[in-house]
Design a protein around this motif. Structure first.
Motif, mmCIF file in Angstrom:
data_model
loop_
_atom_site.group_PDB
_atom_site.id
_atom_site.type_symbol
_atom_site.label_atom_id
_atom_site.label_comp_id
_atom_site.label_asym_id
_atom_site.label_seq_id
_atom_site.Cartn_x
_atom_site.Cartn_y
_atom_site.Cartn_z
ATOM 1 N N PRO A 1 40.868 83.178 0.563
ATOM 2 C CA PRO A 1 39.772 82.350 1.093
ATOM 3 C C PRO A 1 40.219 81.467 2.257
ATOM 4 N N LYS A 2 39.577 81.652 3.379
ATOM 5 C CA LYS A 2 39.925 80.912 4.601
ATOM 6 C C LYS A 2 39.790 79.408 4.392
ATOM 7 N N GLN A 3 38.772 79.008 3.645
ATOM 8 C CA GLN A 3 38.520 77.586 3.404
ATOM 9 C C GLN A 3 39.686 76.913 2.683
ATOM 10 N N ALA A 4 40.404 77.695 1.875
ATOM 11 C CA ALA A 4 41.520 77.142 1.120
ATOM 12 C C ALA A 4 42.833 77.184 1.895
ATOM 13 N N LEU A 5 42.813 77.731 3.097
ATOM 14 C CA LEU A 5 44.032 77.871 3.893
ATOM 15 C C LEU A 5 44.070 76.955 5.113
ATOM 16 N N ILE A 6 42.972 76.882 5.849
ATOM 17 C CA ILE A 6 42.967 76.169 7.125
ATOM 18 C C ILE A 6 42.691 74.683 6.922
ATOM 19 N N GLY A 7 43.615 73.863 7.436
ATOM 20 C CA GLY A 7 43.478 72.417 7.309
ATOM 21 C C GLY A 7 42.966 71.754 8.565
ATOM 22 N N GLY A 8 42.422 72.533 9.489
ATOM 23 C CA GLY A 8 41.896 71.987 10.740
ATOM 24 C C GLY A 8 42.626 72.561 11.932
ATOM 25 N N ASP A 9 42.258 72.127 13.114
ATOM 26 C CA ASP A 9 42.883 72.638 14.339
ATOM 27 C C ASP A 9 44.384 72.367 14.351
ATOM 28 N N ARG A 10 44.793 71.198 13.821
ATOM 29 C CA ARG A 10 46.209 70.829 13.816
ATOM 30 C C ARG A 10 46.886 71.120 12.483
ATOM 31 N N GLY A 11 46.089 71.343 11.441
ATOM 32 C CA GLY A 11 46.637 71.635 10.115
ATOM 33 C C GLY A 11 46.850 70.413 9.241
ATOM 34 N N VAL A 12 46.758 69.207 9.811
ATOM 35 C CA VAL A 12 47.044 67.980 9.044
ATOM 36 C C VAL A 12 45.806 67.118 8.817
ATOM 37 N N GLU A 13 44.647 67.602 9.228
ATOM 38 C CA GLU A 13 43.443 66.778 9.145
ATOM 39 C C GLU A 13 43.114 66.336 7.717
ATOM 40 N N LEU A 14 43.313 67.215 6.756
ATOM 41 C CA LEU A 14 42.987 66.852 5.375
ATOM 42 C C LEU A 14 43.957 65.809 4.827
ATOM 43 N N TYR A 15 45.208 65.860 5.266
ATOM 44 C CA TYR A 15 46.157 64.810 4.861
ATOM 45 C C TYR A 15 45.688 63.455 5.391
ATOM 46 N N GLU A 16 45.175 63.454 6.596
ATOM 47 C CA GLU A 16 44.676 62.201 7.175
ATOM 48 C C GLU A 16 43.499 61.656 6.367
ATOM 49 N N GLN A 17 42.614 62.551 5.956
ATOM 50 C CA GLN A 17 41.474 62.118 5.151
ATOM 51 C C GLN A 17 41.922 61.595 3.782
ATOM 52 N N ILE A 18 42.851 62.313 3.159
ATOM 53 C CA ILE A 18 43.356 61.873 1.858
ATOM 54 C C ILE A 18 44.071 60.528 1.989
ATOM 55 N N ALA A 19 44.865 60.389 3.039
ATOM 56 C CA ALA A 19 45.607 59.143 3.249
ATOM 57 C C ALA A 19 44.670 57.949 3.370
ATOM 58 N N SER A 20 43.533 58.152 4.020
ATOM 59 C CA SER A 20 42.576 57.049 4.173
ATOM 60 C C SER A 20 41.937 56.668 2.838
ATOM 61 N N GLN A 21 41.948 57.588 1.878
ATOM 62 C CA GLN A 21 41.339 57.340 0.567
ATOM 63 C C GLN A 21 42.346 56.843 -0.477
ATOM 64 N N LEU A 22 43.624 57.158 -0.271
ATOM 65 C CA LEU A 22 44.653 56.853 -1.273
ATOM 66 C C LEU A 22 44.674 55.392 -1.725
ATOM 67 N N PRO A 23 44.638 54.417 -0.799
ATOM 68 C CA PRO A 23 44.734 53.020 -1.246
ATOM 69 C C PRO A 23 43.632 52.611 -2.214
ATOM 70 N N SER A 24 42.491 53.290 -2.176
ATOM 71 C CA SER A 24 41.374 52.952 -3.056
ATOM 72 C C SER A 24 41.512 53.572 -4.442
ATOM 73 N N VAL A 25 42.381 54.571 -4.587
ATOM 74 C CA VAL A 25 42.439 55.331 -5.832
ATOM 75 C C VAL A 25 43.796 55.239 -6.529
ATOM 76 N N LEU A 26 44.880 55.226 -5.775
ATOM 77 C CA LEU A 26 46.207 55.270 -6.398
ATOM 78 C C LEU A 26 46.577 53.918 -6.993
ATOM 79 N N GLU A 27 46.906 53.942 -8.281
ATOM 80 C CA GLU A 27 47.294 52.723 -8.987
ATOM 81 C C GLU A 27 48.729 52.326 -8.636
#
Length: 285
Positions: free
Chosen positions: A212-238
């Motif tokens: 599945p392509k959706q499960a492989l491609i992380g964006g044009d640079r490949g790191v976009e999803l890490y950036e999104q997760i990083a912006s959410q981490l402080p709100s969730v990680l204990e």
């Protein structure tokens, strides 16, 4: 009509795959699959005749594999940390690098927590291999898993049931379902899509055409999803808490920087895999 023996069919199948530049041993695995035998029984049955309908089934699978269809999608299963998981083209095929991610998380948990972590979240669960494995190791922890694909969640639920793993599944994007409910987690783990569009175009044909392509491609640079997760981490990680992510072999520095900027007071380090390539970014706070 004289039926061929299993040995004759197996030899012919191996020759067929060799002609099509495919791994010959796949013939044995497919024989085991259609005959519903383990390897010991297959070897003990080599002189037995193969039923005509079973041979026809094997021939069809061989031709599909010759065209590039991965073995795991043909048999509908793959091994991961000693467990058998159902896989379909709706989910990625489990890989050894992700086994290393799970083992690294388990080692980090030993160092950070005096006992089992209260809550574990698996982002982009896919077939559920990470969540099910961690639920098996920590049966008294609350394990939650999220995926944007409803089809993937359906497969993950099958695998959870298969291994009697108690997991709370959520349909949604990254950590959003937990942020909306104000929920937090002791451990957050993910093998997100991290291949760039350019790199995806250079992948093996069997991967590009069937996984599945959706499960492989992380964006044009490949790191976009890490950036999104990083912006959410402080709100969730204990705190104390652990977050761990599988990464591409050339993303160690970039993903580490993304996470350190999002979590400036946390310890961020990059771990290498068995091939001595950057593979995991580990955050501990």
């Amino acid at each position: 009509m004289t039926l061929r023996t299993i040995d004759e069919v197996l030899r012919k199948a191996s020759f067929f795959l060799r002609q099509h530049q495919r791994e010959e041993r796949v013939a044995e695995w497919l024989c085991m699959h259609v005959l519903q035998m383990d390897r010991a029984k297959l070897l003990a049955s080599l002189r037995d005749p193969m039923p005509e309908n079973t041979q026809a089934q094997l021939d069809e699978l061989l031709h599909q594999h010759a065209k590039g269809q991965p073995l795991q999608y043909l048999t509908g299963q793959e091994q991961f940390l000693g467990r058998t998981f159902s896989v379909t083209p709706d989910v990625l095929i489990p890989r050894p690098e992700t086994e290393e991610l799970v083992m690294a998380v388990e080692e980090a948990i030993k160092d950070v927590f005096p006992g089992p972590p209260a809550t574990i979240v698996d982002i982009g669960t896919g077939s559920g291999i990470i969540a099910v494995s961690l639920a098996g190791t920590y049966p008294h922890s609350s394990v939650l898993a999220v995926d944007i694909s409803a089809d993937a969640i359906a497969i993950a639920k099958q695998n959870a049931a298969r291994h009697n793993a108690h997991i709370d599944f959520h349909h949604g994007s990254l950590l959003s379902p937990f942020i909306e409910k104000g929920e937090t987690a002791s451990v957050i783990v993910s093998n997100p899509p991290y291949i760039s569009q350019k790199d995806w175009e250079g992948l093996e044909e069997t991967v590009r055409q069937y996984e599945p392509k959706q499960a492989l491609i992380g964006g044009d640079r490949g790191v976009e999803l890490y950036e999104q997760i990083a912006s959410q981490l402080p709100s969730v990680l204990e705190k104390p808490g652990i977050a761990a992510f599988e990464i591409g072999y050339d993303q160690g520095a970039s993903v580490s920087k993304i996470m350190q900027e999002a979590m400036p007071h946390a310890s961020v380090r990059c771990l290498q895999d068995m091939n001595h390539r950057d593979r995991i970014v580990m955050i501990v706070q």
